[in-house]
Design a protein around this motif. Structure first.
Motif, PDB file in Angstrom:
ATOM      1  N   UNK A  18       0.823  -1.206   0.000  1.00  0.00           N
ATOM      2  CA  UNK A  18       0.000   0.000   0.000  1.00  0.00           C
ATOM      3  C   UNK A  18       0.856   1.255   0.000  1.00  0.00           C
ATOM      4  N   UNK A  19       0.375   2.289  -0.683  1.00  0.00           N
ATOM      5  CA  UNK A  19       1.040   3.601  -0.720  1.00  0.00           C
ATOM      6  C   UNK A  19       2.527   3.464  -1.023  1.00  0.00           C
ATOM      7  N   UNK A  44       5.819   3.868  -3.375  1.00  0.00           N
ATOM      8  CA  UNK A  44       6.350   4.719  -4.435  1.00  0.00           C
ATOM      9  C   UNK A  44       7.431   3.966  -5.214  1.00  0.00           C
ATOM     10  N   UNK A  85       2.383  -4.615   3.516  1.00  0.00           N
ATOM     11  CA  UNK A  85       3.559  -3.781   3.760  1.00  0.00           C
ATOM     12  C   UNK A  85       3.341  -2.467   3.014  1.00  0.00           C
ATOM     13  N   UNK A  86       3.651  -1.354   3.665  1.00  0.00           N
ATOM     14  CA  UNK A  86       3.314  -0.047   3.089  1.00  0.00           C
ATOM     15  C   UNK A  86       4.506   0.907   3.068  1.00  0.00           C
ATOM     16  N   UNK A  87       4.336   1.976   2.281  1.00  0.00           N
ATOM     17  CA  UNK A  87       5.248   3.115   2.289  1.00  0.00           C
ATOM     18  C   UNK A  87       6.703   2.762   2.043  1.00  0.00           C
ATOM     19  N   UNK A  88       7.583   3.409   2.815  1.00  0.00           N
ATOM     20  CA  UNK A  88       9.022   3.227   2.599  1.00  0.00           C
ATOM     21  C   UNK A  88       9.452   1.796   2.923  1.00  0.00           C
ATOM     22  N   UNK A  89       8.774   1.158   3.858  1.00  0.00           N
ATOM     23  CA  UNK A  89       9.079  -0.245   4.171  1.00  0.00           C
ATOM     24  C   UNK A  89       8.781  -1.141   2.976  1.00  0.00           C
ATOM     25  N   UNK A  90       7.711  -0.838   2.262  1.00  0.00           N
ATOM     26  CA  UNK A  90       7.341  -1.617   1.072  1.00  0.00           C
ATOM     27  C   UNK A  90       8.386  -1.418  -0.027  1.00  0.00           C
ATOM     28  N   UNK A  92      11.529  -0.703   0.442  1.00  0.00           N
ATOM     29  CA  UNK A  92      12.712  -1.446   0.894  1.00  0.00           C
ATOM     30  C   UNK A  92      12.535  -2.941   0.588  1.00  0.00           C
ATOM     31  N   UNK A 147      -0.157   8.814   1.504  1.00  0.00           N
ATOM     32  CA  UNK A 147      -0.280   7.775   2.521  1.00  0.00           C
ATOM     33  C   UNK A 147      -1.633   7.088   2.550  1.00  0.00           C
TER      34      UNK A 147
END
Lengths: 364, 364
Positions: B89-90, B92, B122-127, B129, B217
């Motif tokens: 999710x979310x 980039x 898993x979302x955002x910057x963690x996704x 990574x 987000x």
């Protein structure tokens, strides 16, 4: 009536008193909102702030650290009056994630131009930006890390690294130790609250620091619609239900546990206590959605069921983990708290214990 | 049998041919997986990559931009064989969000040490990574922005700014224009695919760039368990169902639409076509969970139902938006595609149209 729990897990015997006191404090804070004419959803928010601010719980300050050593929180709130839900996931630096979830909920009450739709779930850096704009308290990352959580992180990370380095002798020692301590259940999961207000509306909220050594960006049940919370007092023609869940996030999402429990409690097949027990047994421990799950089924729930026709309110709590600290408070009375413990013979993750209390609506 | 859709929305008449061709290309890609002995979930992944890479769709390259002008994508996949679900999710910069969702799904098949649990969402910057570690293609942000999406973003952002600046005359002109174009339905939402493989297992996947001018987000239905996709071929004692949904994310999450449709199609109250129509009418347009929603109920679904006892496969699609481009392909045959259009008399967001096709299982 407001009720809270401090997370399904394993409480050390020396901390039991602290959990009971914390539960009472959270209830008092929530009840103060009701006594001053506030709503259930406002009370839930305030009660959970107390739980988040205490290092005893795995929510807000004191949350479990991610594999990379950060704090990333999930939280959500649902208002039974309008069935609206607000949540934040994997959010860093926000002192009280529940207040961010509450803000996301509240914004849905305002119509937007252009037919734009307010978000229900906001995550990561976008969630942090939302919190800042909303004027919520944002702190430096280390301000959310408790000594206990850091110690736990260092310990389990070193075990994990030892396993990855392939030192089998070390593995055996560590795994025995870990097995005895049960890494997950040792660090209690999601906290939550349920409430019924003066107008008979219900709300539920929850907040979580997530699992030990979770991956960055992982979002658990506390931010998932239908999983972490459920609240429904939309119409008077059926029981009003508020549920919050706790435990292993992925398992609770896969069983959409809060919604599943709410649906079973609305039906009243036997009685609320038996219905919750059956639900946690058949639709959680034995759920076909968890067949592939390699770990024990660790979960718990706190539920409030108000039957308007009988003027009865049932408060229920159940769990498959070794303990669950629960507190509840009626208007004008002192708060109660207790620690529910799985019997010695029962195996954690394979058995369910359910308890509860009954009240009349006119005194809730 | 594989089927895809390009998002429930409003297609311009000059683009209809392009949508039909794209649907066919995606089907061929997915069917190539099946013909080489692959599984339904692999085929769904490959078909959706084709849809994501095309600027016609609001997924991957060509996604809607956030309010801040970035691309943030959601995607998910569910395998009916083991009921496992993976989502991002979310996120980039990931060229193919569906492949990240697929990777997150696959990792759940491997047991982890210490009783650790693989994440589902898993979302955002963690996704991001996670995607890098998994070796998935990561591109610069601007590489995902199509000319069409940028033009749309600039237009609606200027309208929004004009409204916020309080120029009421401008508002009126713009709002009339927007109303006529229907800002949401103009930029088609979530794409998806459903598939049944040689072993009779089903899978569903979806991918989305989210709503026009969405908040940073914000996570929509394409990453929500039970909302964007559902797939269940876990046992042979009941019909096998795969569903993917499309439309206004928040509305689809609140109605947990993919799971809700799957449950109704399994029951077969009347027949699959009528059941889907009734479900979209009663449990989406008229859902009590959407009472507070200030905008039209915009949604659609593509569903596959395989009845082993009758050796029948029903493929169904329905929507409340003005159009839905659908493609499907049987093994050894050419792909078909068509644009389903809401009748002139019907009001978008208030009426449902359902179509479908029937096949025998031995030739799927």
């Amino acid at each position: 009536m407001i009720a809270v729990h401090c997370g399904a897990g394993h409480y050390s015997s020396k901390s039991l008193k602290d959990y009971k006191l914390l539960s009472k404090r959270a209830c008092k804070k929530g009840m103060a909102v009701i006594e001053s004419g506030g709503t259930a959803v406002q009370a839930v928010n305030e009660a959970i702030i107390v739980l988040e601010n205490d290092p005893l719980t795995n929510a807000g300050f004191g949350s479990n650290l991610t594999l990379e050593g950060n704090i990333e929180c999930d939280a959500s709130v649902m208002n039974g009056e309008n069935l609206l839900f607000g949540a934040c996931g994997a959010v860093k630096k926000v002192k009280n994630p529940i207040s961010l979830a509450y803000d996301i909920y509240k914004r849905q009450l305002l119509p937007l131009p252009l037919g734009l739709v307010s978000p229900q779930l906001v995550v990561g850096s976008g969630a942090l930006m939302h919190a800042k704009k909303a004027g919520l308290k944002v702190v430096k990352q280390h301000k959310l890390i408790s000594k206990k959580a850091l110690k736990c992180h260092i310990k389990y990370k070193s075990i994990l690294e030892s396993i990855h380095s392939g030192n089998e002798d070390t593995n055996e020692i560590y795994l025995t130790e870990v097995s005895a301590e049960s890494s997950y259940s040792n660090r209690n999961d999601t906290v939550g609250a349920v409430c019924i207000d003066e107008k008979g509306h219900v709300a539920a909220g929850c907040s979580s620091g997530g699992l030990v050594l979770k991956r960055s960006g992982r979002v658990g049940q506390a931010a998932h619609y239908g999983a972490g919370v459920w609240a429904d007092s939309f119409t008077n023609d059926r029981p009003k239900i508020a549920v919050c869940t706790t435990g292993c996030g992925e398992q609770i999402v896969q069983t959409l546990l809060a919604k599943t429990i709410a649906e079973d409690l609305i039906l009243e097949k036997v009685c609320p206590t038996v219905d919750l027990h059956n639900c946690l047994t058949d639709k959680f421990i034995r759920s076909r959605f968890l067949t592939r799950s390699h770990v024990s089924k660790l979960g718990g729930a706190l539920a409030l069921r108000a039957d308007v026709t009988k003027a009865e309110v049932s408060l229920l709590w159940g769990h498959t983990t070794s303990s669950l600290a629960v507190g509840y408070m009626k208007k004008g009375e002192k708060p109660h708290s207790q620690i529910s413990i799985l019997p010695d013979k029962a195996q954690e993750g394979h058995s369910v214990i359910v308890s509860g209390a009954e009240f009349y609506m006119d005194s809730t």
